[in-house]
Design a protein around this motif. Structure first.
Motif, PDB file in Angstrom:
ATOM      1  N   ILE A 190      12.474  22.496  18.043  1.00 57.66           N
ATOM      2  CA  ILE A 190      13.188  23.648  18.602  1.00 57.66           C
ATOM      3  C   ILE A 190      14.014  23.230  19.810  1.00 57.66           C
ATOM      4  CG2 ILE A 190      12.843  25.849  19.805  1.00 57.66           C
ATOM      5  CD1 ILE A 190      10.494  26.358  17.874  1.00 57.66           C
ATOM      6  N   ALA A 191      13.469  22.338  20.636  1.00 57.78           N
ATOM      7  CA  ALA A 191      14.216  21.879  21.807  1.00 57.78           C
ATOM      8  C   ALA A 191      15.444  21.063  21.400  1.00 57.78           C
ATOM      9  CB  ALA A 191      13.307  21.057  22.714  1.00 57.78           C
ATOM     10  N   LEU A 192      15.302  20.260  20.350  1.00 58.93           N
ATOM     11  CA  LEU A 192      16.437  19.438  19.909  1.00 58.93           C
ATOM     12  C   LEU A 192      17.562  20.268  19.290  1.00 58.93           C
ATOM     13  CD1 LEU A 192      14.600  16.359  18.364  1.00 58.93           C
ATOM     14  CD2 LEU A 192      15.905  16.444  20.488  1.00 58.93           C
ATOM     15  N   PHE A 193      17.205  21.305  18.567  1.00 61.82           N
ATOM     16  CA  PHE A 193      18.202  22.122  17.873  1.00 61.82           C
ATOM     17  C   PHE A 193      18.365  23.500  18.511  1.00 61.82           C
ATOM     18  CE2 PHE A 193      16.432  19.201  14.665  1.00 61.82           C
ATOM     19  CZ  PHE A 193      17.579  18.486  14.372  1.00 61.82           C
ATOM     20  N   HIS A 194      18.179  23.603  19.809  1.00 61.08           N
ATOM     21  CA  HIS A 194      18.220  24.893  20.495  1.00 61.08           C
ATOM     22  C   HIS A 194      19.578  25.574  20.423  1.00 61.08           C
ATOM     23  CE1 HIS A 194      20.394  23.654  24.146  1.00 61.08           C
ATOM     24  NE2 HIS A 194      19.808  22.480  23.943  1.00 61.08           N
ATOM     25  N   SER A 195      20.640  24.796  20.300  1.00 59.24           N
ATOM     26  CA  SER A 195      21.974  25.417  20.262  1.00 59.24           C
ATOM     27  C   SER A 195      22.248  26.119  18.932  1.00 59.24           C
ATOM     28  CB  SER A 195      23.043  24.357  20.517  1.00 59.24           C
ATOM     29  OG  SER A 195      22.986  23.360  19.517  1.00 59.24           O
ATOM     30  N   ARG A 196      21.534  25.744  17.890  1.00 59.06           N
ATOM     31  CA  ARG A 196      21.741  26.347  16.574  1.00 59.06           C
ATOM     32  C   ARG A 196      20.747  27.462  16.256  1.00 59.06           C
ATOM     33  NH1 ARG A 196      21.814  20.542  13.875  1.00 59.06           N
ATOM     34  NH2 ARG A 196      23.775  19.806  14.726  1.00 59.06           N
ATOM     35  N   LEU A 197      19.803  27.695  17.141  1.00 56.31           N
ATOM     36  CA  LEU A 197      18.730  28.665  16.875  1.00 56.31           C
ATOM     37  C   LEU A 197      18.915  29.923  17.708  1.00 56.31           C
ATOM     38  CD1 LEU A 197      15.740  26.163  16.892  1.00 56.31           C
ATOM     39  CD2 LEU A 197      16.759  27.251  14.898  1.00 56.31           C
ATOM     40  N   PRO A 198      18.342  31.040  17.261  1.00 59.82           N
ATOM     41  CA  PRO A 198      18.404  32.268  18.067  1.00 59.82           C
ATOM     42  C   PRO A 198      17.652  32.103  19.388  1.00 59.82           C
ATOM     43  CG  PRO A 198      17.675  32.745  15.829  1.00 59.82           C
ATOM     44  CD  PRO A 198      17.723  31.268  15.970  1.00 59.82           C
ATOM     45  N   GLU A 199      18.016  32.918  20.345  1.00 61.01           N
ATOM     46  CA  GLU A 199      17.444  32.806  21.685  1.00 61.01           C
ATOM     47  C   GLU A 199      15.940  33.046  21.705  1.00 61.01           C
ATOM     48  OE1 GLU A 199      17.885  35.073  25.931  1.00 61.01           O
ATOM     49  OE2 GLU A 199      19.672  34.878  24.678  1.00 61.01           O
ATOM     50  N   ASN A 200      15.448  33.994  20.889  1.00 62.99           N
ATOM     51  CA  ASN A 200      14.016  34.269  20.898  1.00 62.99           C
ATOM     52  C   ASN A 200      13.208  33.112  20.313  1.00 62.99           C
ATOM     53  OD1 ASN A 200      14.892  34.694  18.295  1.00 62.99           O
ATOM     54  ND2 ASN A 200      13.760  36.592  17.997  1.00 62.99           N
ATOM     55  N   VAL A 201      13.780  32.366  19.372  1.00 68.19           N
ATOM     56  CA  VAL A 201      13.094  31.193  18.822  1.00 68.19           C
ATOM     57  C   VAL A 201      13.025  30.089  19.873  1.00 68.19           C
ATOM     58  CG1 VAL A 201      13.175  29.418  17.024  1.00 68.19           C
ATOM     59  CG2 VAL A 201      13.733  31.786  16.459  1.00 68.19           C
ATOM     60  N   VAL A 202      14.096  29.920  20.612  1.00 65.90           N
ATOM     61  CA  VAL A 202      14.118  28.920  21.681  1.00 65.90           C
ATOM     62  C   VAL A 202      13.103  29.284  22.758  1.00 65.90           C
ATOM     63  CG1 VAL A 202      15.548  27.853  23.473  1.00 65.90           C
ATOM     64  CG2 VAL A 202      16.502  28.293  21.203  1.00 65.90           C
ATOM     65  N   PHE A 203      13.033  30.556  23.094  1.00 63.85           N
ATOM     66  CA  PHE A 203      12.054  31.014  24.086  1.00 63.85           C
ATOM     67  C   PHE A 203      10.636  30.745  23.590  1.00 63.85           C
ATOM     68  CE2 PHE A 203       9.341  34.436  25.773  1.00 63.85           C
ATOM     69  CZ  PHE A 203       9.430  34.125  27.128  1.00 63.85           C
ATOM     70  N   PHE A 204      10.379  31.063  22.322  1.00 59.47           N
ATOM     71  CA  PHE A 204       9.064  30.808  21.742  1.00 59.47           C
ATOM     72  C   PHE A 204       8.715  29.320  21.772  1.00 59.47           C
ATOM     73  CE2 PHE A 204       6.590  29.668  17.952  1.00 59.47           C
ATOM     74  CZ  PHE A 204       5.412  30.337  18.244  1.00 59.47           C
ATOM     75  N   GLY A 205       9.690  28.469  21.442  1.00 51.71           N
ATOM     76  CA  GLY A 205       9.460  27.025  21.470  1.00 51.71           C
ATOM     77  C   GLY A 205       9.153  26.512  22.870  1.00 51.71           C
ATOM     78  N   THR A 206       9.831  27.070  23.859  1.00 49.04           N
ATOM     79  CA  THR A 206       9.575  26.680  25.246  1.00 49.04           C
ATOM     80  C   THR A 206       8.169  27.080  25.681  1.00 49.04           C
ATOM     81  OG1 THR A 206      11.918  26.981  25.723  1.00 49.04           O
ATOM     82  CG2 THR A 206      10.434  26.872  27.610  1.00 49.04           C
ATOM     83  N   ILE A 207       7.794  28.315  25.379  1.00 47.90           N
ATOM     84  CA  ILE A 207       6.454  28.779  25.739  1.00 47.90           C
ATOM     85  C   ILE A 207       5.386  27.969  25.005  1.00 47.90           C
ATOM     86  CG2 ILE A 207       4.882  30.768  25.616  1.00 47.90           C
ATOM     87  CD1 ILE A 207       7.051  30.981  27.756  1.00 47.90           C
ATOM     88  N   MET A 208       5.628  27.668  23.725  1.00 44.49           N
ATOM     89  CA  MET A 208       4.678  26.871  22.954  1.00 44.49           C
ATOM     90  C   MET A 208       4.532  25.476  23.568  1.00 44.49           C
ATOM     91  SD  MET A 208       4.554  26.212  18.841  1.00 44.49           S
ATOM     92  CE  MET A 208       6.241  25.676  18.776  1.00 44.49           C
ATOM     93  N   GLY A 209       5.631  24.900  24.028  1.00 38.91           N
ATOM     94  CA  GLY A 209       5.568  23.596  24.684  1.00 38.91           C
ATOM     95  C   GLY A 209       4.731  23.629  25.953  1.00 38.91           C
ATOM     96  N   TYR A 210       4.903  24.699  26.739  1.00 37.20           N
ATOM     97  CA  TYR A 210       4.084  24.827  27.948  1.00 37.20           C
ATOM     98  C   TYR A 210       2.605  24.989  27.613  1.00 37.20           C
ATOM     99  CZ  TYR A 210       8.217  25.232  30.896  1.00 37.20           C
ATOM    100  OH  TYR A 210       9.384  24.986  31.567  1.00 37.20           O
ATOM    101  N   VAL A 266       5.401  18.902  17.656  1.00 29.48           N
ATOM    102  CA  VAL A 266       6.531  18.570  16.790  1.00 29.48           C
ATOM    103  C   VAL A 266       7.446  19.783  16.632  1.00 29.48           C
ATOM    104  CG1 VAL A 266       7.144  18.005  14.395  1.00 29.48           C
ATOM    105  CG2 VAL A 266       5.380  16.695  15.572  1.00 29.48           C
ATOM    106  N   ALA A 267       6.855  20.966  16.430  1.00 29.97           N
ATOM    107  CA  ALA A 267       7.667  22.183  16.298  1.00 29.97           C
ATOM    108  C   ALA A 267       8.423  22.475  17.594  1.00 29.97           C
ATOM    109  CB  ALA A 267       6.778  23.368  15.920  1.00 29.97           C
TER     110      ALA A 267
END
Length: 126
Positions: free
Chosen positions: A86-106, A81-82
């Motif tokens: 993060i993937a849905l709101f990636h444009s509003r979040l800092p780049e490191n949070v988006v990176f963390f969300g991507t790695i967490m998804g993997y 869910v997290a």
């Protein structure tokens, strides 16, 4: 070894590990924490092998298995869910949070694939 001594020794190992990790955090030395974890695992393994009393029965194993499954599934669901948020709101979040969300998804995908693989293996084995 009596069951009460076994519990006391486990508590001493856990307390020593907690103290060592606290020292590692305060001093900023990760090698102390790593060494403490390795020593604690080795001591717990030796303690488990020396124990002659029955520590686990079928009911305890079943409860432990259900608790592990529930915690694994809830962690995966919360992580998914997290990661999705993060993937849905990636444009509003800092780049490191988006990176963390991507790695967490993997990692969630890898954990699910491992779970499916182990489930298939143990369903055939048992």
């Amino acid at each position: 070894m009596q069951i009460t001594r076994f519990g006391i020794y486990k508590a001493i190992i856990a307390g020593g590990l907690a103290i060592a990790v606290a020292i590692a955090i305060v001093t900023g030395t990760a090698i102390i924490a790593l060494a403490a974890v390795v020593v604690a695992i080795a001591l717990a393994f030796i303690l488990e092998r020396r124990n002659k009393a029955i520590v686990r029965d079928e009911r305890i194993s079943q409860i432990s298995g259900k608790a592990a499954s529930a915690s694994f599934y809830s962690t995966l669901i919360l992580g998914a869910v997290a990661s999705l948020g993060i993937a849905l709101f990636h444009s509003r979040l800092p780049e490191n949070v988006v990176f963390f969300g991507t790695i967490m998804g993997y990692f969630i995908c890898v954990a699910l694939l491992l779970h499916i693989g182990f489930y298939a293996y143990f369903s055939r084995k048992l």
